[in-house]
Design a protein around this motif. Structure first.
Motif, short mmCIF file in Angstrom:
data_model
loop_
_atom_site.label_atom_id
_atom_site.label_comp_id
_atom_site.label_asym_id
_atom_site.label_seq_id
_atom_site.Cartn_x
_atom_site.Cartn_y
_atom_site.Cartn_z
N LEU A 240 8.04 30.61 22.59
CA LEU A 240 9.25 29.91 22.17
C LEU A 240 10.23 29.77 23.33
O LEU A 240 10.87 28.72 23.49
CB LEU A 240 9.91 30.67 21.01
CG LEU A 240 9.15 30.71 19.69
CD1 LEU A 240 9.91 31.53 18.65
CD2 LEU A 240 8.91 29.29 19.16
N LEU A 241 10.34 30.82 24.15
CA LEU A 241 11.25 30.76 25.29
C LEU A 241 10.79 29.72 26.30
O LEU A 241 11.61 28.97 26.85
CB LEU A 241 11.35 32.13 25.94
CG LEU A 241 12.30 32.24 27.14
CD1 LEU A 241 13.72 31.88 26.70
CD2 LEU A 241 12.27 33.64 27.74
N GLN A 242 9.49 29.61 26.52
CA GLN A 242 8.97 28.62 27.45
C GLN A 242 9.20 27.21 26.93
O GLN A 242 9.53 26.30 27.69
CB GLN A 242 7.47 28.86 27.69
CG GLN A 242 6.86 27.98 28.78
CD GLN A 242 7.48 28.22 30.13
OE1 GLN A 242 7.74 29.37 30.49
NE2 GLN A 242 7.74 27.17 30.88
N ARG A 243 9.01 27.04 25.63
CA ARG A 243 9.30 25.73 25.03
C ARG A 243 10.77 25.35 25.21
O ARG A 243 11.11 24.21 25.52
CB ARG A 243 8.98 25.76 23.53
CG ARG A 243 7.53 25.56 23.20
CD ARG A 243 7.38 25.32 21.71
NE ARG A 243 6.03 24.99 21.32
CZ ARG A 243 5.68 24.56 20.12
NH1 ARG A 243 6.61 24.42 19.18
NH2 ARG A 243 4.43 24.26 19.85
N ARG B 74 8.11 19.19 19.88
CA ARG B 74 7.13 18.35 20.59
C ARG B 74 6.95 18.76 22.05
O ARG B 74 6.14 18.15 22.75
CB ARG B 74 7.56 16.88 20.52
CG ARG B 74 8.83 16.56 21.30
CD ARG B 74 9.35 15.20 20.93
NE ARG B 74 8.45 14.16 21.36
CZ ARG B 74 8.78 13.20 22.26
NH1 ARG B 74 9.99 13.18 22.81
NH2 ARG B 74 7.92 12.28 22.59
N THR B 75 7.68 19.76 22.49
CA THR B 75 7.58 20.21 23.88
C THR B 75 6.48 21.27 24.00
O THR B 75 6.34 22.14 23.14
CB THR B 75 8.91 20.80 24.37
OG1 THR B 75 9.93 19.80 24.25
CG2 THR B 75 8.81 21.23 25.83
N ASP B 76 5.70 21.19 25.07
CA ASP B 76 4.62 22.16 25.31
C ASP B 76 5.19 23.49 25.80
O ASP B 76 6.25 23.54 26.43
CB ASP B 76 3.64 21.61 26.35
CG ASP B 76 2.94 20.35 25.86
OD1 ASP B 76 2.75 20.23 24.64
OD2 ASP B 76 2.59 19.50 26.71
#
Length: 595
Positions: free
Chosen positions: A529-532, A523-525
């Motif tokens: 994938l690393l930024q999430r 659910r995180t923007d």
């Protein structure tokens, strides 16, 4: 300051933390090592964690939202313990009421529930069951050497009358109505003491946490004046170095430390959240941890002085009477009390002490669950109806505890104790330690403590938090798995399906951590994938002290909230303070400076 009091012994531990006769003398050294390198450091971490954020076991994970599953794991553990722990309290209530007689009902073998194998510890041969052979010697110690079937009246009272123990964990039989009634009494007492939250429980804990010392001192003075008390005390103090290398001993020591200090339950975080922001929780953690340990050692002298007297009276070794599991509190010690003058008086004092210790723990468990629910929901209705939330949790705990009052209840109680709240505690603490030190960052956390206390944590705690405590916990878990042995109760071997249920209960708290981490990650923007992952683990915007007056330095607000922001300021917890701080969910944490 509101904290959980010292807890009574659990599971297979005597009140000095010993794990039965075979490991009791090997336990002290690992116990103190675990206290110094794991217990006190993690106790300080949880206190500082909850006090800095003024949040319960869920709200504190604004520090790293991806690890909020640790808080849910704590809630699951507290739920399990709260269910079965009140059953232990209800049994103590039952024995307390049963002690209100001129002669304790477990003194003699002339009761309807006794068997032909029953033999009293008293020397009078006429008190033994009438079905005994007429040639039975008057000296009980000789009789003990002549028969391997000897059962004490206290054991038969426990097994055949109080529990009416069934032959299998799957055979529930009937619900023991006397125990069910005592369970209702214990839950009513807990609810009434928590009806106003920490304002009421804090006052009650002054009594429940201090009066047991009076009872212990009375029993200690009486115990050391008995013949054979010195033998029992020497048995207690003499180490068994050949047992030190057993991973089971170290695992039990770690589990007992976590249990007695309340680490990984969520209770320490919850209760510390009611402290003043600048309260010296470092001093509190050291004093409380050492006092807790010293109390356990002191209680060991009380227990083993009485057991030494009993062993001397019977003419056997102390290990023969140093029972384990619930047998120490409800079999061996009650039997020893029958040998004392005015036995009902000593029995009343002993079980009253157990009740007070148990209630102190139960207050902390229930308040942890209620605070977590109220903080998480955070709407106006639940804030005003917190009493109903407390009532609902108490009713649910009572209903879930009913199966534990059946004839198979003791099997389930021990299963929950051995699995639901054992190695899962150390796993939760280890992950909490790693997430704070390495995800949030040890330098950030040390700066937070400096801002709160005026000084950073001592170097010893910094090293323990970063390296020593997680490493010790990890290796103990590894060796415990290697030397794992299935649970037993006396001669009863738990079936494989029951052991599987035990492991599922243990995993149910630990599994919350990866499941919630996956949920938060999804659910995180973030573009990659690393930024999430970075966004899911970095602190929320509202992480920090609850009060605006304490949000200085890097927590100082850059832009004051305005009505145009659409954030509605409302108290998240009316017990907690007087100046609101806007949170990411449009709510605030309050801190009560009067506690």
């Amino acid at each position: 300051m509101v904290l959980c009091p010292a807890r009574p012994p659990r599971r297979t531990r005597t009140s000095n933390g010993a794990t039965g006769a075979t490991r009791s003398r090997a336990f002290m050294f690992p116990y103190f090592i675990m206290l110094i390198f794991c217990g006190i450091p993690l106790f300080f971490m949880e206190l500082s964690f909850g006090q800095f954020a003024s949040q319960g076991c869920l709200g504190v994970w604004r520090i790293s939202p991806m690890f909020k599953g640790v808080g849910y794991g704590m809630m699951v553990v507290s739920t399990y313990i709260g269910i079965y722990y009140n059953v232990v309290i209800c049994i103590a209530f039952y024995y307390f009421f049963s002690s209100m007689t001129p002669v304790l009902p477990w003194t003699y073998c002339n009761n309807p529930w006794n068997t032909p194998d029953c033999m009293s510890v008293l020397d009078n041969p006429n008190i033994t069951n009438g079905s005994q052979p007429p040639a039975l010697p008057g000296n009980v110690s000789q009789a003990l050497n002549q028969t391997l079937k000897r059962t004490s009246p206290s054991e038969e009272y426990w097994r055949l009358y109080v529990l009416k123990l069934s032959d299998d964990i799957g055979n529930f039989g009937e619900v023991r109505l006397p125990l069910l009634g005592c369970l209702g009494v214990s839950w009513v007492v807990v609810f009434l003491c928590l009806i106003r939250g920490v304002k009421s429980s804090g006052k009650v804990v002054y009594f429940t946490a201090t009066f047991p010392y009076v009872v212990l001192t009375i029993l200690f003075i009486r115990g050391v004046t008995l013949e054979g008390a010195f033998t029992g005390i020497m048995y207690y103090l003499t180490p068994q170095w050949d047992k030190i290398l057993e991973a089971k001993v170290w695992g039990d020591a770690a589990s007992q430390i976590f249990y007695s200090l309340g680490c990984a339950w969520g209770g320490l975080v919850t209760m510390a959240s009611y402290n003043k922001f600048h309260n010296n929780c470092y001093r509190d953690s050291v004093i409380i941890s050492i006092t807790n340990c010293a109390t356990s050692v002191y209680a060991g002298f009380v227990i083993f002085s009485i057991l030494g007297f009993m062993a001397n009276h019977l003419g056997v070794d102390v290990s023969r009477v140093a029972d384990h599991g619930p047998g120490l509190a409800f079999v061996a010690y009650p039997e020893a009390l029958t040998l004392l003058p005015i036995a009902p008086l000593w029995s009343l004092l002993f079980f009253f002490m157990l009740i007070l210790l148990g209630l102190g723990t139960q207050f902390c468990l229930l308040e942890t669950l209620v605070t977590a629910i109220v903080d998480e929901v955070g709407n106006e209705w639940i804030l005003q109806k917190k009493t109903y939330v407390t009532l609902g949790v108490a009713v649910a705990g009572f209903l879930l505890g009913i199966p534990l009052t059946s004839q198979a209840g003791i099997y389930w109680l021990l299963l929950m104790d051995n699995y639901a709240a054992s190695f899962s505690l150390v796993i939760i603490s280890c992950i909490m330690c790693v997430s704070i030190m390495y995800i949030y960052g040890h330098q950030n956390y040390f700066q937070d403590i400096r801002m709160m206390l005026g000084f950073p944590p001592p170097l010893f705690f910094q090293i323990c938090w970063r390296f020593v405590s997680p490493a010790i916990i990890f290796f103990i878990l590894i060796f415990s798995v290697i030397q794992y042995q299935p649970i037993t109760y006396n001669q009863y071997q738990y079936p494989s399906w029951a052991v599987a249920i035990g492991f599922l209960m243990a995993l149910s708290s630990v599994i919350c951590i990866p499941l919630y981490a996956l949920f938060q990650f999804c659910r995180t923007d973030g573009d990659t994938l690393l930024q999430r992952l970075k966004n899911a683990t970095k602190p929320s915007r509202d992480w920090g002290p609850a009060l605006l007056e304490h949000r200085t330095g890097r927590y100082a607000p850059t832009i004051a909230p305005s009505p145009e922001d659409g954030l509605e300021v409302q108290p998240l917890h009316p017990d907690k303070a007087q100046i609101p701080m806007v949170g990411s969910n449009g709510s605030s944490r309050l801190q009560d400076s009067r506690i």
